[in-house]
Enzyme design. Structure first.
Site, PDB file in Angstrom:
ATOM      1  N   GLY A 183      39.040  36.330   5.735  1.00 35.71           N
ATOM      2  CA  GLY A 183      37.761  37.048   6.898  1.00 35.71           C
ATOM      3  C   GLY A 183      36.945  37.979   6.425  1.00 35.71           C
ATOM      4  O   GLY A 183      37.269  38.780   5.396  1.00 35.71           O
ATOM      5  N   GLY A 209      34.797  31.671   0.171  1.00 41.03           N
ATOM      6  CA  GLY A 209      34.392  32.630   1.225  1.00 41.03           C
ATOM      7  C   GLY A 209      34.171  33.964   0.783  1.00 41.03           C
ATOM      8  O   GLY A 209      33.400  34.769   1.249  1.00 41.03           O
ATOM      9  N   THR A 236      41.610  30.726  -6.801  1.00 42.05           N
ATOM     10  CA  THR A 236      41.910  29.461  -6.049  1.00 42.05           C
ATOM     11  C   THR A 236      43.190  28.846  -6.867  1.00 42.05           C
ATOM     12  O   THR A 236      42.771  28.373  -7.849  1.00 42.05           O
ATOM     13  CB  THR A 236      40.937  28.534  -5.552  1.00 42.05           C
ATOM     14  OG1 THR A 236      41.163  27.447  -5.282  1.00 42.05           O
ATOM     15  CG2 THR A 236      39.789  28.599  -6.896  1.00 42.05           C
ATOM     16  N   ILE A 237      44.434  28.528  -6.043  1.00 44.69           N
ATOM     17  CA  ILE A 237      45.357  27.782  -6.749  1.00 44.69           C
ATOM     18  C   ILE A 237      44.705  26.351  -6.759  1.00 44.69           C
ATOM     19  O   ILE A 237      45.199  25.559  -7.338  1.00 44.69           O
ATOM     20  CB  ILE A 237      46.523  27.678  -6.289  1.00 44.69           C
ATOM     21  CG1 ILE A 237      46.874  27.478  -4.768  1.00 44.69           C
ATOM     22  CG2 ILE A 237      47.349  29.236  -6.660  1.00 44.69           C
ATOM     23  CD1 ILE A 237      48.287  27.167  -4.448  1.00 44.69           C
ATOM     24  N   ASP A 238      43.864  25.930  -5.812  1.00 45.25           N
ATOM     25  CA  ASP A 238      43.170  24.500  -5.551  1.00 45.25           C
ATOM     26  C   ASP A 238      42.322  24.247  -6.912  1.00 45.25           C
ATOM     27  O   ASP A 238      42.138  23.034  -6.733  1.00 45.25           O
ATOM     28  CB  ASP A 238      42.509  24.415  -4.294  1.00 45.25           C
ATOM     29  CG  ASP A 238      43.353  24.767  -3.052  1.00 45.25           C
ATOM     30  OD1 ASP A 238      44.836  24.763  -3.275  1.00 45.25           O
ATOM     31  OD2 ASP A 238      42.902  24.595  -2.022  1.00 45.25           O
ATOM     32  N   GLU A 337      48.027  18.234   0.676  1.00 45.56           N
ATOM     33  CA  GLU A 337      47.760  18.467   2.125  1.00 45.56           C
ATOM     34  C   GLU A 337      46.317  17.843   2.928  1.00 45.56           C
ATOM     35  O   GLU A 337      46.399  17.849   3.959  1.00 45.56           O
ATOM     36  CB  GLU A 337      47.730  19.861   2.191  1.00 45.56           C
ATOM     37  CG  GLU A 337      46.757  20.849   1.664  1.00 45.56           C
ATOM     38  CD  GLU A 337      46.869  22.234   1.968  1.00 45.56           C
ATOM     39  OE1 GLU A 337      46.627  23.101   1.123  1.00 45.56           O
ATOM     40  OE2 GLU A 337      47.400  22.366   3.225  1.00 45.56           O
TER      41      GLU A 337
HETATM   42  O1  F6P Z   1      42.929  27.913  -0.341  1.00 43.97           O
HETATM   43  C1  F6P Z   1      44.160  27.820  -1.245  1.00 43.97           C
HETATM   44  C2  F6P Z   1      45.296  27.213  -0.266  1.00 43.97           C
HETATM   45  O2  F6P Z   1      46.237  27.426  -1.096  1.00 43.97           O
HETATM   46  C3  F6P Z   1      45.248  25.753   0.469  1.00 43.97           C
HETATM   47  O3  F6P Z   1      45.621  24.935  -0.424  1.00 43.97           O
HETATM   48  C4  F6P Z   1      46.166  25.962   1.470  1.00 43.97           C
HETATM   49  O4  F6P Z   1      45.427  25.100   2.567  1.00 43.97           O
HETATM   50  C5  F6P Z   1      45.755  27.361   2.125  1.00 43.97           C
HETATM   51  O5  F6P Z   1      45.656  28.159   0.919  1.00 43.97           O
HETATM   52  C6  F6P Z   1      46.982  28.023   2.942  1.00 43.97           C
HETATM   53  O6  F6P Z   1      46.827  29.357   2.877  1.00 43.97           O
HETATM   54  P1  F6P Z   1      46.910  30.367   4.209  1.00 43.97           P
HETATM   55  O7  F6P Z   1      48.010  29.735   4.930  1.00 43.97           O
HETATM   56  O8  F6P Z   1      47.363  31.686   3.320  1.00 43.97           O
HETATM   57  O9  F6P Z   1      45.689  30.375   4.900  1.00 43.97           O
END
Ligand code: F6P
Length: 467
Positions: A183, A209, A236-238, A337
């Site tokens: 946030g 963000g 970002t792990i993504d 996911e």
């Molecule tokens: O944005 C990175 C990430 O690991 C996404 O793959 C995943 O959906 C998300 O964070 C979940 O993070 P949180 O539950 O802390 O919001």
């Protein structure tokens, strides 16, 4: 400069039927010109840098880019030619690294660090790298750590003083010693805190963000005439930040994910007609799923957000799975996911960072597999493995530890030289400075026509499309 192709923009939109649909979003280097790559400065660097002792005799080489040189954005002849301009006018990035001159006077400089968003392996390595680089190589010993993300810049909580002792062994731990949250906060309130505390350098470690928030802080400081350098370390792990070879923590995360794939394979191959189904993180980008599958080299199907799929019909995923189980006796499926969101109605829900709250593809796939095999009168045992947060809460591996430290060093060099509203990253193997606007203007995704996805198709033997 020629802009021959429009920039392909960010990820997802809601269709009229309420479904969340994927949009191609990888930024197109051909749509980028020099002004998009210009790095802002809070002022001219005129002070001699303490790093000068290491810079004598340095010139651009295959291993080093001099501060007066630039790193090209494109790395193929065809894409360079397509810009139709002189070589010197090709879009290029400012190289990272120490400068001969700096803007901030070390004894009069105060730095601060904040970590935001979800966890990622290596956060503590970056914090420690920043603190030690500032103190040991520049003589900046005043370093504050804001707690719990941007919240810590507005809630009046006292920041942590980050000394050598405080960061001594934090790189051996996962998570972040500063805490984190999602946030944004009011930029005016955050800048007021920074001004009150006399902060000159702010290091922001976070995802898109967060980095947009960092941009707002830099803009607000600029409007107030404050010499505040805001430098981001993208997290970002993504692995979905564009114009960065790979984000820190990503290697550790997909390596940890391979353990879950191994478990799924062991389970699946130990039971008649076993299917191991592994769900991995990856909201809009399937990099973790692809890399974990390639690292395992034991996966039969990979499903990612970038490649929509049909479940039913002779060319659908379920029929392909039945055929694979019939031929091999078992199968392993890895699903990101964010895959298959087109199979659900989207209710518009978002999290505190503004990210779409995704529907859970894992249980849907499991249930549909069970129903499909039952309808075909075929035996099936599904083992569903969801490592969830386990892949991102671990300490950084050796590769990520090195990368985190080098990103931290590059961030300190940039900030001390007065650069602002930028992130550090590595592009085609070189450390570079990237404007925040560019790093947040699009999303890095697996290209269904690119060589990573091709490797996945080669390794799994799955069809290019389930349609
Ligand atoms: O944005 C990175 C990430 O690991 C996404 O793959 C995943 O959906 C998300 O964070 C979940 O993070 P949180 O539950 O802390 O919001």
């Amino acid at each position: 400069m020629l802009r021959s192709r429009p920039s392909r923009q960010i990820t997802q939109a809601k269709h009229g039927d309420g479904k969340l649909v994927r949009m191609v979003s990888t930024a197109d280097p051909l749509s980028i010109d020099a002004s998009d790559l210009r790095i802002r400065r809070v002022g001219e660097p005129t002070l001699s840098s303490p790093m000068v002792r290491l810079l004598r005799g340095r010139a651009s080489s295959p291993h080093y880019v001099h501060e007066s040189d630039r790193v090209l954005l494109d790395d193929t002849v065809e894409s360079a030619v397509a810009h139709q301009c002189a070589v010197g006018d090709l879009p290029s990035m400012e190289p990272g690294g120490p400068r001969e001159h700096i803007y901030f006077d070390p004894p009069r400089t105060r730095a601060a660090i904040v970590t935001c968003g979800g966890l990622c392996p290596g956060l503590n390595n970056v914090i420690r790298g920043l603190v030690l680089e500032l103190a040991d190589n520049y003589g900046v010993t005043e370093v504050l750590g804001f707690r719990d993300g941007f919240r810590g810049l507005v809630d009046g909580s006292p920041p942590l003083r980050l000394s050598h002792d405080v960061v001594a062994d934090i790189h051996n731990r996962g998570g972040t010693i500063l805490g984190t949250s999602r946030g944004g906060q009011d930029p005016a309130a955050m800048v007021a805190t920074l001004e009150r505390l006399g902060v000159n350098l702010l290091f922001v470690i976070g995802g898109d963000g967060t980095l947009r928030g960092a941009q707002r802080i830099a803009d607000e400081a600029d409007e107030r005439g404050l010499a505040l350098s805001v430098v981001g370390v993208p997290k970002t792990i993504d692995n979905d930040i564009p114009f960065i070879d790979q984000s820190f923590g990503f290697q550790t995360a997909f390596t940890r994910a391979t353990e879950s794939i191994k478990s799924a394979l062991t389970e699946a191959s130990s039971t008649p007609n076993g299917v191991g189904l592994v769900k991995l993180m990856g909201r809009h980008s399937g990099f973790i799923a692809c890399y974990a599958a390639l690292a395992s080299h034991d996966v039969d199907f990979v499903l990612i957000p970038e490649v929509p799929f049909l479940l039913d019909g002779p060319a659908g995923f379920l029929a392909a799975l039945r055929r694979r189980v019939a031929s091999r006796g078992h199968a392993v499926v890895v699903v990101a996911e964010g895959a298959g969101q087109e199979l659900f109605a989207y209710d518009g829900a978002v999290d505190a960072s503004g990210n779409a709250r995704l529907a859970d593809i894992g249980p849907l796939l499991r249930d549909r597999m069970v129903a499909d095999f039952a309808a075909a009168g075929t035996e099936l045992t599904v083992r569903y493995v969801d490592p969830g947060y386990a892949i991102r809460s671990v300490p950084a591996n050796g590769w990520d530890a090195v990368y985190c430290l080098r990103l931290a060093q590059a961030a300190v060099h940039a900030a001390m030289a007065g650069r602002t509203a930028m992130v550090v990253g590595r592009w085609h193997g070189r450390f570079v400075h990237l404007p925040i606007a560019l790093a947040t203007g699009s999303r890095n995704q697996v290209d269904p026509d690119g060589d990573l996805w091709m490797s996945v198709l080669e390794a799994t033997g799955q069809p290019a499309r389930f349609s």
